[in-house]
Motif scaffolding. Structure first.
Motif, PDB file in Angstrom:
ATOM      1  N   SER A   1     -10.781  -0.202 -28.431  1.00 61.44           N
ATOM      2  CA  SER A   1     -11.496  -0.091 -27.135  1.00 61.44           C
ATOM      3  C   SER A   1     -12.690   0.718 -27.280  1.00 61.44           C
ATOM      4  CB  SER A   1     -10.315   0.417 -26.111  1.00 61.44           C
ATOM      5  OG  SER A   1      -9.392  -0.607 -26.150  1.00 61.44           O
TER       6      SER A   1
ATOM      7  N   LYS B   1       4.056   9.672 -10.007  1.00 64.55           N
ATOM      8  CA  LYS B   1       3.597   9.878 -11.136  1.00 64.55           C
ATOM      9  C   LYS B   1       3.061  11.227 -11.368  1.00 64.55           C
ATOM     10  CE  LYS B   1       2.061   5.218 -11.727  1.00 64.55           C
ATOM     11  NZ  LYS B   1       1.159   4.233 -11.117  1.00 64.55           N
TER      12      LYS B   1
ATOM     13  N   GLU C   1      -3.385  11.969 -27.153  1.00 64.68           N
ATOM     14  CA  GLU C   1      -2.874  12.942 -26.202  1.00 64.68           C
ATOM     15  C   GLU C   1      -2.723  14.357 -26.923  1.00 64.68           C
ATOM     16  OE1 GLU C   1       0.220  11.296 -23.418  1.00 64.68           O
ATOM     17  OE2 GLU C   1       0.280  10.306 -25.429  1.00 64.68           O
TER      18      GLU C   1
ATOM     19  N   GLN D   1       4.479   5.286  -5.322  1.00 64.79           N
ATOM     20  CA  GLN D   1       4.562   5.386  -6.778  1.00 64.79           C
ATOM     21  C   GLN D   1       3.537   6.367  -7.302  1.00 64.79           C
ATOM     22  OE1 GLN D   1       3.448   1.433  -8.043  1.00 64.79           O
ATOM     23  NE2 GLN D   1       5.590   0.834  -8.330  1.00 64.79           N
ATOM     24  N   MET D   2       2.266   6.460  -6.838  1.00 62.68           N
ATOM     25  CA  MET D   2       1.526   7.304  -7.329  1.00 62.68           C
ATOM     26  C   MET D   2       1.947   8.960  -7.239  1.00 62.68           C
ATOM     27  SD  MET D   2      -1.576   6.825  -8.300  1.00 62.68           S
ATOM     28  CE  MET D   2      -2.263   5.359  -7.346  1.00 62.68           C
TER      29      MET D   2
ATOM     30  N   SER E   1      -6.991   7.344 -28.691  1.00 61.36           N
ATOM     31  CA  SER E   1      -6.333   6.556 -27.800  1.00 61.36           C
ATOM     32  C   SER E   1      -6.353   5.119 -27.849  1.00 61.36           C
ATOM     33  CB  SER E   1      -6.817   6.663 -26.181  1.00 61.36           C
ATOM     34  OG  SER E   1      -6.139   5.902 -25.349  1.00 61.36           O
TER      35      SER E   1
ATOM     36  N   MET F   1       0.809  -1.062   0.073  1.00 63.42           N
ATOM     37  CA  MET F   1       0.104  -0.124   0.022  1.00 63.42           C
ATOM     38  C   MET F   1       0.660   1.346  -0.073  1.00 63.42           C
ATOM     39  SD  MET F   1      -3.211  -0.405   0.085  1.00 63.42           S
ATOM     40  CE  MET F   1      -3.682  -2.045  -0.621  1.00 63.42           C
ATOM     41  N   PHE F   2       1.799   1.281   0.951  1.00 58.47           N
ATOM     42  CA  PHE F   2       2.702   2.434   1.239  1.00 58.47           C
ATOM     43  C   PHE F   2       3.433   2.495  -0.201  1.00 58.47           C
ATOM     44  CE2 PHE F   2       2.844   1.516   5.685  1.00 58.47           C
ATOM     45  CZ  PHE F   2       1.941   2.475   5.907  1.00 58.47           C
ATOM     46  N   LYS F   3       3.801   1.533  -1.177  1.00 60.66           N
ATOM     47  CA  LYS F   3       4.622   1.701  -2.071  1.00 60.66           C
ATOM     48  C   LYS F   3       3.615   2.115  -3.363  1.00 60.66           C
ATOM     49  CE  LYS F   3       6.140  -0.953  -5.576  1.00 60.66           C
ATOM     50  NZ  LYS F   3       5.999  -2.239  -6.186  1.00 60.66           N
ATOM     51  N   GLU F   4       2.379   1.567  -3.176  1.00 59.03           N
ATOM     52  CA  GLU F   4       1.515   2.151  -4.345  1.00 59.03           C
ATOM     53  C   GLU F   4       1.459   3.651  -4.126  1.00 59.03           C
ATOM     54  OE1 GLU F   4      -2.190   0.115  -3.975  1.00 59.03           O
ATOM     55  OE2 GLU F   4      -1.293  -1.690  -4.690  1.00 59.03           O
ATOM     56  N   GLN F   5       1.327   4.034  -2.857  1.00 62.29           N
ATOM     57  CA  GLN F   5       1.247   5.645  -2.743  1.00 62.29           C
ATOM     58  C   GLN F   5       2.354   6.402  -3.138  1.00 62.29           C
ATOM     59  OE1 GLN F   5       0.039   5.820   1.376  1.00 62.29           O
ATOM     60  NE2 GLN F   5      -2.236   5.561   0.906  1.00 62.29           N
TER      61      GLN F   5
END
Ligand SMILES: Nc1ncnc2c1ncn2[C@@H]1O[C@H](COP(=O)(O)OP(=O)(O)OP(=O)(O)O)[C@@H](O)[C@H]1O
Ligand SMILES: [Mg+2]
Lengths: 315, 506
Positions: free
Chosen positions: A202, A11, A266, A7-8, A198, A1-5
């Motif tokens: 899809s 980003k 983009e 990373q976020m 994009s 979880m911490f890691k995800e945050q």
């Protein structure tokens, strides 16, 4: 979880830093130009830059929309020539008719581009390369290869008109950019254009009518080319069947320096605006310094390589 | 629960692609409130069938009835109007758009003036993501997410609107542990609301965990439809494969040799923390962990795809500093990546060209390519991994999901790498082919190759590995020898400490 945050955060930081890049370059170019030439930072000179960029600038709005959809429209330069011929030919009869007529013609060409693209599924580069030649030839045939005189003085004066010391075209351009920004950001069609660019499969699976979106995109591009053609006609005061050569590349240049992706999905029209002026200012300062116009494309080429290279290397 | 009325009937559905008949007279009925599992080998026609249901593919013949009324569908819009919604096998997302936009692309929240309401969209997306219990930022771009996060976005997207029939094509392939539990929770919830669910999976245990009814497809035909409580695993497999399979796993004991690869304190900032490991000749080293534990990242940093910040890597006794995958390949490494669509296969080229790529990169500079020889190798390997196709000239993009995966696998076999890094190699592959693949792995280690295997399927990992490293939070937490640990013990180390605490606290 911490890691995800964590990373976020990375980003977010990354994207904000890359979105700051362009304004930064813009400011650097302004400062550098001002430092190089005392004539740069004058109202007169700015007016020159704006008036000189107006036609490409308007064209670049449409080009950004097309690029975001993942396609390209090479026929817009020729469309300007055709609209200017139509305009100049019809103007002696009725100015209103001439304006409506030339916009209608370019809208139709856009629609035809879009319909051919969706029916044949050929690459848009190839398709619009062909229509570029066809439309140019149409203009030359109608005008018999000669400039068409017939643009009334009143209309020609528009390009020099000034409101509160600011050229009229500057207002027009700002309105165009605001409209395009609003269209791309807040309308469903605008967002569908991003979706199709994009990943069109899809987008199709999500229930978006991809063909309709593509046709609409080219219709917009055509219409915008018509508007640019009107400005062009007013500026050159003639119907010029062999004019506006290379304008599509100028529009593409502004858009890609502004960070619009060549692969679609983009792009921000305000960045196109910044790209447009970065190019405009570089050309202008080279003129002020008396650099030969033959050398200028080198500068622009290097600018593109740097601007786009930095971005693609980062990602 | 099985007494809901029939909401969808498909009758004698046939679908022909140029060169293949993907479906032959298939019948299928779905009732309200039922979880209808669809199983079958790779290329059996499962995805094709559901694409016909949603209108994404047009059928060649047959009839579809919704609530008893015959319908004709000309595109995905038509399926949506009827309340038929799908989570497709290939993630159908828009990579350059935000998470929130992807979730609401079908029905963008609008203001009174009909304009896009960004704040409402982000807020609603946030809520939906929360109900799924994940921390994904609605404003993040989808292309920046991991495959598992993207899968969650597709699920949330499908749930964002009411549907009568919800189709899920291998949604569990990239999910592990808690995410899978949540998915099942959501499915049960929808079931109570009377939604008919079609669930496609290659993990047959899931059929017994969540399914009410199961339909088996083989070679485009409906082989059987039965109540889940009336069938056994063996029966299902026999229906799928057309013969009895016997064992589900295959492992040979081979002599384990010297160390071929050794990593010491390998660190890539934010991705891999201080990982040390040794790999021996002929060994299969398993790596367990949950999604996001850093397993993929570890493989990529060994392979040279990520730049190592500190630590050392010794391959065949030589200290290596790879700066790109080319270096890794030159040293005899091969990586079968997790994200096959973007990193594994060239979708718009043929199968033989894709497989041959593996050989091409290994060749020292030779100007001319001898295609017949090159492709002959490809033919052998394609047969070996049993790719189901009508010709090796078929574009990889038109293969079924599992067969795309096999193509990528064959490519790396062609390269004759001595050390293979396999990232979820059996994801999306049917039981029969899995067994073939396990035999292939056995053959490779017998030929003195070494394998690092990352897999989220613990039974597979436990059956195949000589040793298992358990990772969480980018670090190696524990090492087990083969047969030493139970599934529970491995999970104990795989779940990050913070997560356990937060669960305990709530
Ligand atoms: N666009 C296409 N063009 C040609 N053949 C296709 C196309 N799409 C699918 N096929 C073929 O149809 C058959 C069925 O494919 P399908 O994707 O439905 O299999 P599946 O049961 O979903 O397999 P998997 O478990 O691997 O996902 C395969 O033989 C495949 O090659
Ligand atoms: Mg499939």
């Amino acid at each position: 979880m911490f890691k995800e945050q964590a990373q976020m955060k990375d980003k977010v930081r990354f994207s904000s830093s890359s979105s700051m890049l362009l304004p930064l370059v813009f400011i650097i170019v302004v400062i550098a130009c001002a430092a190089v030439s005392p004539m740069f930072f004058t109202a007169e000179n700015f007016r020159n830059i704006i008036v000189g960029s107006a036609t490409f600038g308007i064209l670049a709005c449409g080009m950004t929309v097309v690029l975001v959809s993942g396609e390209i429209d090479l026929s817009v330069g020729s469309q300007i020539a055709l609209t200017s011929v139509v305009m100049a030919t019809l103007a002696p009869k009725s100015l209103t008719l001439a304006i409506i007529g030339s916009l209608f013609v370019s809208l139709c060409i856009g629609l035809i581009n879009g319909i051919l693209l969706t029916k044949t599924k050929m690459p848009s580069f190839v398709l619009t390369l062909s229509t570029m030649g066809i439309v140019r030839s149409l203009a030359l045939v109608i005008a018999n290869g000669q400039p068409v005189y017939g643009v009334p003085r009143s209309f020609a004066n528009l390009s020099n008109a000034v409101v509160g010391n600011v050229p009229l075209v500057a207002y027009a351009m700002i309105v165009m950019y605001l409209l395009t920004w609003f269209f791309l950001k807040y309308t469903t069609l605008g967002r569908s254009i991003y979706a199709v660019g994009s990943n069109s499969e899809s987008a199709r699976l999500s229930g978006i009518n991809v063909n309709r979106v593509k046709i609409a995109t080219y219709a917009i591009s055509g219409f915008v080319a018509g508007l640019a053609g009107l400005f062009y006609t007013s500026y050159v005061t003639l119907g010029l069947p062999d004019g506006a050569v290379d304008y599509e590349t100028q529009a593409i240049t502004a858009a890609i320096i502004g960070g619009t992706s060549f692969f679609g999905g983009e792009g921000k029209v305000f960045n196109t605006f910044l790209g447009l002026f970065i190019v405009g200012m570089v050309k202008n300062i080279l003129n002020l310094m008396g650099v030969s116009p033959f050398v200028q494309p080198i500068a622009i080429g290097v600018l593109i390589i740097i601007a786009v290279g930095v971005r693609t290397r980062k990602s | 629960m099985n007494n809901g009325k029939t909401i969808l009937e498909m009758e004698r559905i046939t679908k022909e692609f140029p060169g293949v008949k993907a479906l032959k007279n298939v019948d299928l009925k779905v009732r309200a409130g039922e979880v209808h599992c669809l199983v079958g080998e790779n290329g059996a026609g499962k995805s094709t069938l559901i694409k016909i249901m949603t209108g994404a593919h047009s059928k060649s013949s047959g009839q579809i009835r919704v609530n008893g009324i015959p319908v004709e569908m000309n595109g995905p819009q038509d399926g949506k109007k009827l309340g038929i919604r799908a989570i497709y096998q290939e993630l159908d997302l828009l990579p350059t758009l935000t998470v929130a936009e992807n979730i609401f692309v079908e029905d963008i929240p609008k203001t009174k003036l009909g304009l896009v309401n960004w704040s409402k969209m982000n807020l609603k997306a946030q809520e939906l993501l929360r109900t799924f219990g994940v921390q994904i930022e609605p404003k993040a771009l989808v292309k920046d997410l991991t495959v598992a996060e993207q899968q969650i976005v597709t699920i949330v997207k499908a749930l964002s609107q009411d549907s009568k029939i919800l189709i899920m094509d291998e949604p569990s392939a990239v999910l592990t542990g808690s995410e899978l539990e949540r998915l099942f929770g959501i499915i049960r919830e929808l079931q109570k609301q009377g939604v008919g669910i079609i669930y496609i999976t290659h993990r047959l245990v899931e059929v017994f965990e969540i399914g009410d009814t199961v339909t088996v497809l083989r070679d485009g035909e409906n082989i059987a439809t039965a109540k889940v409580e009336d069938v056994t695993m063996e029966q299902l497999i026999t229906w799928m494969v057309g013969r009895e399979l016997g064992e589900q796993f295959y492992k040979e004991t081979v002599d384990i040799g010297d160390i071929v690869l050794e990593a010491k304190n390998l660190t890539v900032t934010g991705q891999v923390k201080n990982v040390s490991l040794q790999l021996h000749e002929g060994e299969i080293l398993g790596i367990a962990g949950l999604v996001g534990a850093g397993r993929t990242e570890l493989l990529k940093s060994i392979f040279g795809q990520y730049q190592v910040d500190s630590g050392s890597l010794v391959v065949f006794g030589e200290e290596c500093h790879f700066t790109s995958p080319r270096d890794g390949i030159a040293k005899g490494l091969g990586l079968v990546p997790e994200d096959r669509k973007n990193e594994g296969a060239v979708l718009c080229r043929s199968i033989e060209e894709n497989i041959s790529l593996g050989v091409l990169v290994k060749r020292k500079f030779k100007f001319l390519v001898h295609f017949p020889k090159l492709f002959q190798k490809a033919v052998e390997l394609a047969n070996y991994v049993a790719i189901r196709c009508h010709s090796l000239k078929q574009e990889v993009g038109t293969l079924s999901g599992g067969n795309q995966q096999k193509t990528v696998l064959a490519k790396w076999l062609a390269s004759e790498s001595k050390i293979l890094l396999l990232d979820e190699p059996t994801r999306g592959i049917d039981v029969g082919s899995k067994l073939e693949f396990y035999k292939l792995m056995a053959e490779m280690v017998r030929a003195k190759k070494s394998i690092i295997l990352v897999s989220s399927e613990l039974p597979e990992l436990m059956a195949l590995s000589d040793r298992i490293l358990v990772m969480s939070n980018s670090q190696v937490r524990k090492e087990f020898l083969a047969g030493e640990a139970t599934q529970e013990e491995i999970l104990e180390y795989a779940i990050p400490q913070e997560l356990k605490e937060s669960v305990r606290a709530s």
